[in-house]
Write an enzyme that holds these catalytic residues in place. Structure first.
Site, PDB file in Angstrom:
ATOM      1  N   ASP A 141       0.829  -1.119   0.009  1.00  0.00           N
ATOM      2  CA  ASP A 141       0.065   0.061  -0.003  1.00  0.00           C
ATOM      3  C   ASP A 141       1.045   1.305   0.045  1.00  0.00           C
ATOM      4  O   ASP A 141       1.763   1.526   0.897  1.00  0.00           O
ATOM      5  CB  ASP A 141      -0.874   0.131   1.240  1.00  0.00           C
ATOM      6  CG  ASP A 141      -1.913   1.128   1.222  1.00  0.00           C
ATOM      7  OD1 ASP A 141      -2.129   1.821   0.338  1.00  0.00           O
ATOM      8  OD2 ASP A 141      -2.681   1.208   2.289  1.00  0.00           O
ATOM      9  N   ASP A 144      -2.922   2.395  -5.866  1.00  0.00           N
ATOM     10  CA  ASP A 144      -1.917   2.571  -4.917  1.00  0.00           C
ATOM     11  C   ASP A 144      -1.704   1.393  -4.116  1.00  0.00           C
ATOM     12  O   ASP A 144      -1.178   1.203  -3.117  1.00  0.00           O
ATOM     13  CB  ASP A 144      -2.025   3.650  -4.087  1.00  0.00           C
ATOM     14  CG  ASP A 144      -3.038   3.814  -3.011  1.00  0.00           C
ATOM     15  OD1 ASP A 144      -4.054   3.041  -3.146  1.00  0.00           O
ATOM     16  OD2 ASP A 144      -2.936   4.253  -2.001  1.00  0.00           O
ATOM     17  N   GLU A 145      -2.716   0.226  -4.235  1.00  0.00           N
ATOM     18  CA  GLU A 145      -2.414  -0.945  -3.592  1.00  0.00           C
ATOM     19  C   GLU A 145      -2.718  -2.406  -4.480  1.00  0.00           C
ATOM     20  O   GLU A 145      -3.530  -2.376  -5.230  1.00  0.00           O
ATOM     21  CB  GLU A 145      -3.413  -1.108  -2.132  1.00  0.00           C
ATOM     22  CG  GLU A 145      -4.696  -0.610  -2.444  1.00  0.00           C
ATOM     23  CD  GLU A 145      -5.596  -0.570  -1.196  1.00  0.00           C
ATOM     24  OE1 GLU A 145      -5.285  -1.425  -0.346  1.00  0.00           O
ATOM     25  OE2 GLU A 145      -6.444   0.217  -1.040  1.00  0.00           O
TER      26      GLU A 145
HETATM   27 MG   LIG Z   1      -2.441   3.929   0.307  1.00  0.00          MG
END
Ligand SMILES: [Mg+2]
Length: 423
Positions: A30, A125-126
């Site tokens: 993350d 973003d993950e």
């Molecule tokens: Mg994040």
């Protein structure tokens, strides 16, 4: 000795159970304050300042990302932008550049693929990464997570946190516990102790309302939740009762589903000496197509068009293909189709073959595959066999199955018992 089909399946399941003991290893990566961090990276003047990426404070937008400096003022993502200035007057608003973040995200993903092909992105973003069985290549799963974080830092100048655990749920919880720039690993043996003190809100699917319900029965932590049976939880939480009961014990069977569905998968080999015997070619086809089928299953995809490639000793090369009635990833179906093509193509006394390739195209993801009733039971049996083979191979490596080479030797010995192959 296996006497009946029932006993046979009993054995298969025993074996599966045994092999399940080899732990799956999942990493959840993350990025920390991703959009804001990209903006700060691209404009160093913003470093150390409360940066808010999102809608204008005068409009009705919400915060998409806030730098850690902004978070100190209580600004968080999904907060209405109009509230931000009340909490942090010096906040610097930046309009999101989604295309730019997507291109950075792509670079991050390329780093993931250095370590495993099983990557399931959740957002820009993950992502979840399945690194089971990758330890021999790259070290422990925690090591892999730290290598990935290091690569992201040194190559993209961005910071990521990671969680390492036996399943998706635990990995996701873990990645959030030591942010920013943290890496938390949970061992199988420590799962219950790890979950015990955590807030009930750490259970996937428990929001404010649900947390209040839990509070009303005295449940604040995951440890508290474990005191309740599924039957006790059901009147309050209905269909979610089992789900909560499982997560409270760290049980989560969901697989990492790769988004990278290739257009074709193939394997080929050039022989050390040209082959004239069709049975030997068929044995090689079993080996090569077996590898193709295993890759399909590992990516949870199926294919419909089976191809072979033959190169004769004079370098003349041809490909032949056959399209099956429905997509499959069952080894036996794919091998049969490839061998049918070989039989069709090769006349008796054909020229020697120097290369054989097998492959599959026309690929579909598991969720897109619809199974017809036709041959369903037969397929089920072969799927079970494949499952066991895959598990054995992932645990013990390719040496665990008879290779085409040994089949080749066997055929040669059958034909001429006087042959002594030094290999
Ligand atoms: Mg994040």
């Amino acid at each position: 000795m296996v006497k009946s089909i029932r006993q046979y399946y009993g054995r298969l399941h025993e074996l599966l159970h045994l092999l399940d003991a080899c732990d799956p290893l999942i990493i959840h990566v993350d990025m920390d304050a991703f959009y804001a961090s990209v903006e700060i990276r691209d404009n160093p003047d913003l470093a150390g300042k409360p940066v808010v990426v999102g809608g204008s404070p005068n409009g009705r937008g919400v915060v998409a990302a806030a730098s850690y400096e902004a978070r100190r003022f209580g600004v968080h993502s999904a907060m209405p932008a109009s509230q931000v200035l009340r909490r942090c007057r010096q906040a610097i608003f930046i309009k999101p550049r989604m295309e730019h973040y997507a291109s950075v995200s792509k670079k991050i993903r390329e780093i993931f693929y250095r370590y495993t092909s099983l990557v399931e992105p959740l957002s820009l973003d993950e992502a979840f990464l399945d690194v089971s069985g990758c330890e021999k290549l790259f070290g422990s799963a925690k090591n892999i997570a730290n290598k990935i974080r290091h690569d992201i830092r040194s190559e993209l100048d961005l910071v990521a946190s990671a969680g390492v655990a036996p399943n998706k749920y635990l990995a996701k919880v873990a990645s959030d516990l030591d942010k920013p720039n943290g890496c938390v690993a949970i061992d199988e043996a420590d799962v219950l102790d790890f979950l015990q003190p955590l807030s009930i809100k750490r259970i996937w699917g428990v929001g404010q309302k649900c947390a209040a319900k839990f509070e009303s029965i005295g449940v604040r932590t995951i440890g508290d939740l474990r005191k309740f049976s599924v039957d006790q939880l059901r009147p309050m939480f209905g269909a979610n009762a089992q789900h909560f009961w499982n997560l409270a014990r760290g049980i989560d069977d969901r697989l990492v589903i790769s988004d990278r569905v290739a257009k074709s998968i193939s394997h080929e080999t050039t022989f050390s000496h040209d082959i004239t015997n069709r049975e030997v070619l068929e044995a090689w086809s079993i080996e090569l197509m077996g590898q193709v089928a295993r890759r399909l299953r590992r990516h949870e995809i199926k294919g419909r068009t089976v191809q072979i490639k033959l190169r004769y000793s004079d370098f003349q090369t041809l490909t032949r293909a056959i399209t099956l009635p429905e997509p499959t990833n069952i080894s036996k179906s794919l091998i049969n189709a490839a061998n049918e093509l070989i039989v069709r193509e090769l006349q008796p006394n054909h020229s020697p073959i120097r290369l054989l390739g097998t492959g599959i195209t026309n690929l579909t993801g598991r969720r897109m595959t619809q199974q017809t009733l036709f041959d369903q039971n037969e397929n089920k049996k072969h799927s079970e066999i494949d499952k066991v083979t895959d598990k054995i191979l992932s645990k013990f490596g390719n040496a665990a199955v008879r290779s085409a080479k040994t089949i080749e030797q066997k055929i040669r010995h059958q034909r001429d018992p006087n042959i002594h192959d030094g290999n």
